[in-house]
Enzyme design. Structure first.
Site, PDB file in Angstrom:
ATOM      1  N   GLN A   1     -11.079  -3.610  12.703  1.00  0.00           N
ATOM      2  CA  GLN A   1     -11.945  -4.226  13.711  1.00  0.00           C
ATOM      3  C   GLN A   1     -13.060  -4.974  12.983  1.00  0.00           C
ATOM      4  O   GLN A   1     -14.020  -4.376  12.493  1.00  0.00           O
ATOM      5  CB  GLN A   1     -12.490  -3.157  14.651  1.00  0.00           C
ATOM      6  CG  GLN A   1     -11.388  -2.361  15.355  1.00  0.00           C
ATOM      7  CD  GLN A   1     -10.550  -3.212  16.291  1.00  0.00           C
ATOM      8  OE1 GLN A   1     -10.996  -3.569  17.383  1.00  0.00           O
ATOM      9  NE2 GLN A   1      -9.331  -3.547  15.880  1.00  0.00           N
TER      10      GLN A   1
ATOM     11  N   ARG B   1     -16.813  -1.744  18.491  1.00  0.00           N
ATOM     12  CA  ARG B   1     -17.004  -3.033  17.854  1.00  0.00           C
ATOM     13  C   ARG B   1     -15.824  -3.954  18.171  1.00  0.00           C
ATOM     14  O   ARG B   1     -14.723  -3.498  18.495  1.00  0.00           O
ATOM     15  CB  ARG B   1     -17.198  -2.876  16.349  1.00  0.00           C
ATOM     16  CG  ARG B   1     -15.989  -2.451  15.586  1.00  0.00           C
ATOM     17  CD  ARG B   1     -16.298  -2.066  14.125  1.00  0.00           C
ATOM     18  NE  ARG B   1     -17.123  -3.040  13.447  1.00  0.00           N
ATOM     19  CZ  ARG B   1     -18.425  -2.850  13.147  1.00  0.00           C
ATOM     20  NH1 ARG B   1     -19.030  -1.723  13.492  1.00  0.00           N
ATOM     21  NH2 ARG B   1     -19.103  -3.779  12.512  1.00  0.00           N
TER      22      ARG B   1
ATOM     23  N   ALA C   1     -14.938  -0.901  25.647  1.00  0.00           N
ATOM     24  CA  ALA C   1     -13.970  -1.188  24.587  1.00  0.00           C
ATOM     25  C   ALA C   1     -14.311  -2.480  23.846  1.00  0.00           C
ATOM     26  O   ALA C   1     -15.255  -3.198  24.188  1.00  0.00           O
ATOM     27  CB  ALA C   1     -12.569  -1.253  25.179  1.00  0.00           C
ATOM     28  N   HIS C   2     -13.493  -2.781  22.841  1.00  0.00           N
ATOM     29  CA  HIS C   2     -13.792  -3.917  21.959  1.00  0.00           C
ATOM     30  C   HIS C   2     -13.734  -5.257  22.701  1.00  0.00           C
ATOM     31  O   HIS C   2     -12.925  -5.484  23.580  1.00  0.00           O
ATOM     32  CB  HIS C   2     -12.885  -3.931  20.730  1.00  0.00           C
ATOM     33  CG  HIS C   2     -11.416  -3.970  21.007  1.00  0.00           C
ATOM     34  ND1 HIS C   2     -10.488  -3.797  20.019  1.00  0.00           N
ATOM     35  CD2 HIS C   2     -10.703  -4.157  22.140  1.00  0.00           C
ATOM     36  CE1 HIS C   2      -9.273  -3.885  20.531  1.00  0.00           C
ATOM     37  NE2 HIS C   2      -9.381  -4.099  21.822  1.00  0.00           N
ATOM     38  N   ASN C   3     -14.677  -6.113  22.304  1.00  0.00           N
ATOM     39  CA  ASN C   3     -14.769  -7.501  22.789  1.00  0.00           C
ATOM     40  C   ASN C   3     -15.192  -7.632  24.251  1.00  0.00           C
ATOM     41  O   ASN C   3     -15.126  -8.727  24.815  1.00  0.00           O
ATOM     42  CB  ASN C   3     -13.453  -8.257  22.569  1.00  0.00           C
ATOM     43  CG  ASN C   3     -13.080  -8.331  21.104  1.00  0.00           C
ATOM     44  OD1 ASN C   3     -12.122  -7.694  20.671  1.00  0.00           O
ATOM     45  ND2 ASN C   3     -13.847  -9.068  20.328  1.00  0.00           N
TER      46      ASN C   3
END
Length: 349
Positions: A206, A226, A247-249
């Protein structure tokens, strides 16, 4: 910290109204040291009425004064602090009387801080906190005991971190933020590539980070992953409750409020000024418009393009009724077929 009723009226921009049976000058000098509910308040405490269902308690409260709206003054048997928005008055007075201790004071000798960390003025770091190389701490930052601040992280002016918080490498946190205990920001997002023809997974590093805006508040034990490539973003003025998973993004727009145990899947974009109640599930890779409200336990599975209030799920009913409803749901397919057959017969006639 104590204030007289007269001082409080000035600070809240409220009008002090004293019942005819009481001495106005003496009431104005009444010392106030705390806040409480209408039912529990006593001498030296102020209560507030922001919900009409509690109005009957005005006649029996032992509070020294009550913050009320203009239409509730006549029902108040004690001194009234009158303002259009009593709930905001309560919030302002709570800030005045807040006695929460400081997170830490000064830099504890047991803190482990890398030599090249940039430390601003009046920074406090608690016992057993570890701060790695390249970290930047702006003026008036307070970090509680047992925290970990990873390599290259940046924390803005007057931000407060309570105990046992983990901030991973390169995470950036804005100014005047408040983060409660045991929160984790910047851990790896859930990124894996399936290995073709095998029941195996290949971990995807990530490479992004997490960017937290200014004036953001994050509750206890919340986790923010991240980004995989781009950053996860929590923008200015957002408030997050306890035990939320982001969660990511994901991008959360300005001034959005999210209640406890909500889960937001990766790469979803949430607009400005949204309100998301508790236990809401939000699918990944969708976009939600500004000014949306989602009621508790809703499941958001697709793009929401218009502002409004959205709900899903079924409120609790007695078990017997639920079983009947569930049985009917299972028969919907056969019932639909029967209806179509009847429609065909009617059409022929």
């Amino acid at each position: 910290m104590t204030y007289t009723l007269a001082e409080i009226a000035i600070k809240l921009d409220a009008k002090l109204i004293v019942p005819a049976a009481l001495d106005e000058q003496n009431e104005a000098l009444t010392q106030i040291s705390g806040l409480a509910t209408l039912a529990k308040a006593g001498t030296g405490q102020v209560a507030f009425l922001a919900n009409s269902k509690y109005q009957q308690q005005l006649s029996s409260t032992n509070a020294s004064a009550v913050i009320v709206s203009p239409d509730a003054v006549e029902a108040c048997q004690v001194s009234a602090l009158v303002m259009d928005n009593p709930y905001m008055g309560y919030a302002m007075l709570a800030s005045l009387l807040d006695s929460t201790p400081k997170v830490s004071c000064g830099i504890h000798p047991n803190a482990v801080i890398a030599d090249d960390v940039l430390i601003g003025e009046n920074v406090s770091v608690g016992a057993n906190t570890v701060i790695e190389s390249g970290v930047q701490l702006a003026d008036n930052v307070s970090i509680g005991a047992g925290c970990f601040i990873g390599h290259g992280a940046k924390i803005g002016e007057s931000t407060i971190l309570w105990a046992n918080i983990t901030i991973y490498h390169r995470v950036e946190i804005g100014h005047h933020c408040l983060i409660q205990a045991s929160t984790v920001i910047g851990s790896d997002g859930f990124g894996y590539a399936p290995v073709k023809g095998q029941y195996k997974w290949h971990k995807i590093p990530q490479l992004g980070s997490v960017i937290i805006g200014d004036h953001v508040e994050i509750g206890a034990s919340t986790t923010i992953d991240r980004g995989a490539l781009d950053n996860t973003e929590i923008r200015d003025g957002v408030i997050l409750d306890n035990q939320i998973q982001i969660a990511h993004n994901v991008i959360v727009g300005e001034n959005t409020a999210i209640a406890g145990c909500t889960v937001i899947a990766g790469s979803t974009v949430i607009g400005k000024n949204c309100t998301i109640a508790g236990l809401v599930g939000v699918n990944g890779h969708i976009t939600i418009a500004d000014n949306c409200v989602f009621t508790g336990m809703s499941m958001v599975t697709k793009n929401i393009s218009q502002a409004g209030v959205y709900s899903s799920g079924m409120p609790v009913v007695q078990n017997k009724e639920w079983n009947k409803t569930n049985a009917r749901v299972k028969r919907l397919d056969s019932l639909t077929k029967r209806v179509k057959e009847l429609e065909k017969l009617l059409a022929k006639n």
